[in-house]
Design an enzyme around this catalytic site. Structure first.
Site, short mmCIF file in Angstrom:
data_model
loop_
_atom_site.label_atom_id
_atom_site.label_comp_id
_atom_site.label_asym_id
_atom_site.label_seq_id
_atom_site.Cartn_x
_atom_site.Cartn_y
_atom_site.Cartn_z
CG ASP A 1 -0.29 -0.52 2.49
OD1 ASP A 1 0.91 -0.26 2.69
OD2 ASP A 1 -0.97 -1.20 3.27
CG ASN B 1 -9.13 -2.54 11.89
OD1 ASN B 1 -8.16 -3.12 11.41
ND2 ASN B 1 -9.60 -1.42 11.37
CG HIS C 1 -6.05 -3.02 8.73
ND1 HIS C 1 -6.24 -1.90 9.51
CD2 HIS C 1 -4.70 -3.13 8.60
CE1 HIS C 1 -5.07 -1.36 9.82
NE2 HIS C 1 -4.13 -2.09 9.27
CD GLU D 1 -8.99 0.33 7.66
OE1 GLU D 1 -8.91 -0.64 8.44
OE2 GLU D 1 -8.43 1.41 7.88
#
Length: 266
Positions: free
Chosen positions: A67, A137, A139, A144
């Protein structure tokens, strides 16, 4: 899914580096998928040390990063290009023309940029080993929760939790990107091997959901349950919510014997 539980974060990095060095030693033109964040820094330190000791040559390696922030200059201190240069690229003999990030700057169509990045991966022959971390979380990359399990490289809006987790890296008056280009979950699953590292108690809940929870967009990392060659390397803190550690340790001991006899890779 192979789950490896080690004592501490340094052992996680050391074990992960063995997988990377083994791949580079075996393949004529190895293609690595790389990650940013705090977890892989210790891995990159081990790889730099191995290179300095002439144990691994990166001259024939191609890399693709997971990313990059949207609309951020490559020279910006917060760009992932800068992160990779500071932590790995400038310290090894990799040809930086062969290092790729999914960039998307102002005036560039993110859909076209995502397709172009996917095309580069295909032209390189696909990713042999994808390095991953995991967010609190769940990801992976910047996929996400609620991300499509069939997603490809595209622009994603970051959650409030991710922005808060990353805010420590920015000054209060600095621009913090709220979107990022990221490999999709399907892109990640295309890699021949996946190596996910997780350390620390704050990752324990996400790790447990990834390994033993249902396959769900709520925990994007749970998609790794679908991968034939996913290796999960944890320290004890990150593994602390797993209830079947005895079995994972037993299975890992068996895998280690196979690796000794036949090598890490098919």
């Amino acid at each position: 899914m192979q789950v490896i539980i080690l004592e501490n974060a340094q052992q996680v990095a050391q074990h992960a580096s063995r997988w990377v060095v083994e791949l580079i030693s075996q393949k004529t033109n190895p293609v690595l998928g790389l990650a940013t964040g705090s977890t892989p820094i210790s891995l990159y330190q081990k790889l730099v040390k191995s290179h300095q000791e002439d144990q691994v040559d990166f001259g024939h390696v191609t890399s693709f990063n997971l990313d990059e922030y949207h609309n951020i200059d490559a020279e910006n201190e917060h760009s992932y290009r800068t992160f990779m240069k500071n932590n790995l690229f400038d310290k090894i003999n990799i040809d930086q023309k062969n290092t790729h990030l999914p960039t998307c700057n102002k005036g560039e169509n993110p859909r076209e940029q995502g397709i172009a990045f996917e095309d580069k991966i295909r032209l390189a022959g696909g990713i042999d080993l994808q390095i991953l971390g995991i967010g609190a979380n769940g990801h992976i990359g910047f996929n996400e929760p609620t991300s499509s399990l069939s997603s490809r490289t595209r622009l994603k809006t970051l959650t409030k939790q991710t922005l808060e987790d990353n805010s420590r890296l920015f000054q209060p008056d600095e621009y913090q990107p709220t979107m990022a280009m990221t490999m999709g979950i399907s892109t990640i699953l295309d890699a021949q091997y996946i190596l996910l590292m997780a350390t620390g108690k704050n990752k324990a809940k996400a790790v447990n959901e990834m390994i033993t929870g249902p396959l769900s967009a709520k925990c994007p990392a749970s998609a790794l349950q679908l991968h034939e060659h996913a290796v999960i390397i944890l320290d004890k803190a990150a593994a602390s919510e797993l209830s079947n550690q005895e079995y994972f340790n037993l299975a890992n001991n068996e895998h280690q014997e196979i690796n000794k006899e036949y090598g890490f890779y098919i």
